[in-house]
Write an enzyme that holds these catalytic residues in place. Structure first.
Site, PDB file in Angstrom:
ATOM      1  N   SER A 145       0.114  -2.445   9.320  1.00  0.00           N
ATOM      2  CA  SER A 145       0.242  -1.934   7.954  1.00  0.00           C
ATOM      3  C   SER A 145      -0.924  -1.001   7.686  1.00  0.00           C
ATOM      4  CB  SER A 145       0.206  -3.092   6.955  1.00  0.00           C
ATOM      5  OG  SER A 145      -0.145  -2.588   5.664  1.00  0.00           O
ATOM      6  N   HIS A 164       4.258  -0.345   9.511  1.00  0.00           N
ATOM      7  CA  HIS A 164       4.672  -1.018   8.274  1.00  0.00           C
ATOM      8  C   HIS A 164       4.100  -0.258   7.077  1.00  0.00           C
ATOM      9  CE1 HIS A 164       5.903  -4.639   6.003  1.00  0.00           C
ATOM     10  NE2 HIS A 164       4.784  -4.458   5.310  1.00  0.00           N
ATOM     11  N   ASP A 178       3.717  -0.087   3.050  1.00  0.00           N
ATOM     12  CA  ASP A 178       3.769  -0.921   1.843  1.00  0.00           C
ATOM     13  C   ASP A 178       3.834  -0.055   0.591  1.00  0.00           C
ATOM     14  OD1 ASP A 178       3.530  -3.677   2.824  1.00  0.00           O
ATOM     15  OD2 ASP A 178       1.632  -2.979   3.641  1.00  0.00           O
ATOM     16  N   MET A 199       4.161   0.210  -3.335  1.00  0.00           N
ATOM     17  CA  MET A 199       3.898  -0.640  -4.513  1.00  0.00           C
ATOM     18  C   MET A 199       3.957   0.206  -5.781  1.00  0.00           C
ATOM     19  SD  MET A 199       0.661  -2.745  -3.076  1.00  0.00           S
ATOM     20  CE  MET A 199       0.772  -3.660  -1.533  1.00  0.00           C
ATOM     21  N   HIS A 251       8.411  -1.441   3.360  1.00  0.00           N
ATOM     22  CA  HIS A 251       8.426  -2.665   2.550  1.00  0.00           C
ATOM     23  C   HIS A 251       8.304  -2.256   1.086  1.00  0.00           C
ATOM     24  CE1 HIS A 251       6.080  -6.666   1.621  1.00  0.00           C
ATOM     25  NE2 HIS A 251       7.248  -6.606   0.997  1.00  0.00           N
ATOM     26  N   MET A 273       7.857  -2.944  -2.518  1.00  0.00           N
ATOM     27  CA  MET A 273       7.419  -3.903  -3.549  1.00  0.00           C
ATOM     28  C   MET A 273       7.547  -3.195  -4.888  1.00  0.00           C
ATOM     29  SD  MET A 273       4.275  -5.441  -1.353  1.00  0.00           S
ATOM     30  CE  MET A 273       4.365  -4.057  -0.241  1.00  0.00           C
ATOM     31  N   MET A 275       6.611 -13.439   3.000  1.00  0.00           N
ATOM     32  CA  MET A 275       5.251 -13.090   2.553  1.00  0.00           C
ATOM     33  C   MET A 275       4.349 -14.295   2.742  1.00  0.00           C
ATOM     34  SD  MET A 275       5.108  -9.919   1.559  1.00  0.00           S
ATOM     35  CE  MET A 275       3.359 -10.098   1.263  1.00  0.00           C
ATOM     36  N   GLY A 321       0.660  -7.341  -2.983  1.00  0.00           N
ATOM     37  CA  GLY A 321      -0.104  -6.460  -3.862  1.00  0.00           C
ATOM     38  C   GLY A 321      -1.335  -5.881  -3.197  1.00  0.00           C
ATOM     39  N   PHE A 322      -1.924  -6.630  -2.294  1.00  0.00           N
ATOM     40  CA  PHE A 322      -3.188  -6.185  -1.704  1.00  0.00           C
ATOM     41  C   PHE A 322      -3.270  -6.582  -0.237  1.00  0.00           C
ATOM     42  CE2 PHE A 322      -3.676  -7.037  -6.182  1.00  0.00           C
ATOM     43  CZ  PHE A 322      -4.192  -5.829  -6.642  1.00  0.00           C
ATOM     44  N   GLY A 323      -3.974  -5.759   0.528  1.00  0.00           N
ATOM     45  CA  GLY A 323      -4.284  -6.121   1.902  1.00  0.00           C
ATOM     46  C   GLY A 323      -5.522  -7.003   1.918  1.00  0.00           C
ATOM     47  N   GLY A 324      -5.808  -7.574   3.068  1.00  0.00           N
ATOM     48  CA  GLY A 324      -7.059  -8.313   3.256  1.00  0.00           C
ATOM     49  C   GLY A 324      -7.131  -9.673   2.588  1.00  0.00           C
ATOM     50  N   ASP A 349       4.158 -11.401   6.861  1.00  0.00           N
ATOM     51  CA  ASP A 349       3.357 -10.325   6.269  1.00  0.00           C
ATOM     52  C   ASP A 349       2.274 -10.879   5.360  1.00  0.00           C
ATOM     53  OD1 ASP A 349       2.418  -7.974   5.237  1.00  0.00           O
ATOM     54  OD2 ASP A 349       4.291  -7.386   4.242  1.00  0.00           O
ATOM     55  N   GLY A 350       1.021 -10.654   5.763  1.00  0.00           N
ATOM     56  CA  GLY A 350      -0.119 -10.994   4.910  1.00  0.00           C
ATOM     57  C   GLY A 350      -1.083 -11.957   5.580  1.00  0.00           C
ATOM     58  N   GLY A 351      -2.302 -11.490   5.770  1.00  0.00           N
ATOM     59  CA  GLY A 351      -3.354 -12.364   6.302  1.00  0.00           C
ATOM     60  C   GLY A 351      -3.168 -12.742   7.762  1.00  0.00           C
ATOM     61  N   GLY A 410      -2.560  -5.763   8.834  1.00  0.00           N
ATOM     62  CA  GLY A 410      -3.267  -4.653   8.202  1.00  0.00           C
ATOM     63  C   GLY A 410      -4.747  -4.692   8.474  1.00  0.00           C
TER      64      GLY A 410
HETATM   65  C1  DX5 Z   1       0.700  -7.051   0.956  1.00  0.00           C
HETATM   66  C2  DX5 Z   1       1.382  -6.178   1.993  1.00  0.00           C
HETATM   67  C3  DX5 Z   1       0.948  -6.439   3.398  1.00  0.00           C
HETATM   68  C4  DX5 Z   1      -0.515  -6.396   3.644  1.00  0.00           C
HETATM   69  C5  DX5 Z   1      -0.869  -6.618   5.078  1.00  0.00           C
HETATM   70  O1  DX5 Z   1       1.303  -6.891  -0.265  1.00  0.00           O
HETATM   71  O2  DX5 Z   1       2.774  -6.361   1.946  1.00  0.00           O
HETATM   72  O3  DX5 Z   1       1.688  -5.608   4.300  1.00  0.00           O
HETATM   73  O4  DX5 Z   1      -1.087  -5.230   3.188  1.00  0.00           O
HETATM   74  O5  DX5 Z   1      -2.232  -6.492   5.184  1.00  0.00           O
HETATM   75  P1  DX5 Z   1      -3.211  -7.672   5.645  1.00  0.00           P
HETATM   76  O6  DX5 Z   1      -2.889  -7.912   7.093  1.00  0.00           O
HETATM   77  O7  DX5 Z   1      -4.544  -7.084   5.428  1.00  0.00           O
HETATM   78  O8  DX5 Z   1      -2.939  -8.869   4.788  1.00  0.00           O
HETATM   79 ZN    ZN Z   2       4.063  -5.458   3.597  1.00  0.00          ZN
END
Ligand code: DX5
Ligand code: ZN
Length: 225
Positions: A10, A35, A37, A39, A68, A70, A139, A144-147, A177-179, A199
Site C-alpha cells: 500500500s 494496493h 487506498d 479515502m 480499495h 473507503m 480489515m 483511515g490511516f496507515g501504520g 489489510d492493516g498492521g 504499507g
Molecule cells: C487503512 C488502509 C491500509 C493501510 C495499510 O485504512 O486500508 O491499506 O494503509 O497500511 P499499514 O500496513 O501501514 O497498516
Molecule cells: Zn487498504
C-alpha cells in the site's frame, strides 16, 4: 497445498513527492499487486487520493492495481476508477446498500470485484455473496490511516472465512489489510489468508524491496482449525 502469498504494498504511507520512484521500486520488486487506498473523509476520517492519481500510476506500471474504496456511494465512481486503470475494485460492505448490484456492476465494467469488512463486522455477513466476489478483504485495523497496530481478533475471522469459502469450493482471495508485517505475516497466512496488504512495514524500511522479498518467501502450511 501452500502457495506463496500475494503481496500488495500500500502506497498510502509512502512519500507522495516521490510517487513515481515508489512505483518504479515496486515494479522492480516481487510485489504482485499495488494496493491503492482511496479515502473520502466521510466513510473514513481521512482523505487520501483519487482517480487522477490512479490514472497516472497506471501509466507507470503493469502490476495489478488493487483499488480499495473507503468512500460512501462507491457506485457513483466505479466506472471512473475502472477507466483510470483499476484491475480490482474493493468496496466496503458498510458503505453499500445493494452490494450484490455493486459487485455485478464492477464485473460488467470489466474489473474484479472485492468486498471489504471493517473490524467490527462479522465475516458471516458475506455468506450469500460468496460466489460473486473475487476478493474478500478483512480489515485488521480501523480504516483511515496507515501504520496502525494489527487487531489480533482478525485471525479467527480469517479461519472462519476460509472454512466458508472451502465449503463452497470457492477460489476467492482472502486479503488482510492493516498492521501487517514480517512479525505477523506467518500467523495470518496460516489462518488461511492469500493476500497481504503491507504499507508502513515496507515504506518505513530502508530496504523496501528486501521486505517484500522476505514476505513473499513466507509460505506456511495453512492450518484450518
Ligand atoms: C487503512 C488502509 C491500509 C493501510 C495499510 O485504512 O486500508 O491499506 O494503509 O497500511 P499499514 O500496513 O501501514 O497498516
Ligand atoms: Zn487498504
Amino acid at each position: 497445498m501452500s502457495k506463496s502469498p500475494i503481496i500488495a504494498p500500500s502506497i498510502l504511507n509512502s512519500d507522495f513527492t516521490k510517487l513515481g520512484e515508489s512505483i518504479i521500486m515496486l515494479n522492480e520488486s516481487k510485489a504482485d499487486w499495488i494496493h491503492l487506498d482511496v479515502m473520502d473523509g466521510s466513510f473514513v476520517p481521512n482523505i487520501s487520493f483519487g482517480i487522477p492519481v490512479i490514472k497516472d500510476i497506471r501509466k507507470y506500471t503493469e502490476k495489478h492495481l488493487d483499488v480499495h474504496l473507503m468512500i460512501v456511494r462507491p457506485d457513483d465512481h466505479l466506472e471512473a476508477f475502472i477507466q483510470a486503470g483499476a484491475d480490482t475494485i474493493t468496496v466496503h460492505i458498510e458503505a453499500c446498500n445493494h452490494l450484490h448490484r455493486t459487485l455485478e456492476a464492477i464485473h460488467k465494467l470489466g474489473a474484479k470485484a472485492g468486498v471489504a469488512i471493517n473490524p467490527h463486522t462479522p465475516v458471516e455477513v458475506v455468506k450469500d455473496i460468496l460466489e460473486i466476489a473475487d476478493v474478500f478483504l478483512i480489515m485488521s485495523v480501523n480504516p483511515g490511516f496507515g501504520g496502525q497496530k494489527f487487531i489480533y481478533q482478525t485471525i479467527p475471522k480469517i479461519r472462519r472465512l476460509k472454512q466458508m469459502l472451502m465449503q463452497e469450493n470457492s477460489k476467492a482471495v482472502i486479503e488482510i489489510d492493516g498492521g501487517v508485517g514480517l512479525q505477523n505475516a506467518e500467523s495470518i497466512l496460516q489462518a488461511g489468508a492469500d493476500a497481504l496488504v503491507v504499507g508502513n512495514a515496507i515504506f518505513a524500511d530502508a530496504h523496501p524491496k528486501a521486505v517484500i522479498e522476505k514476505l513473499k518467501q513466507i509460505n506456511p502450511q495453512p492450518i484450518f482449525a
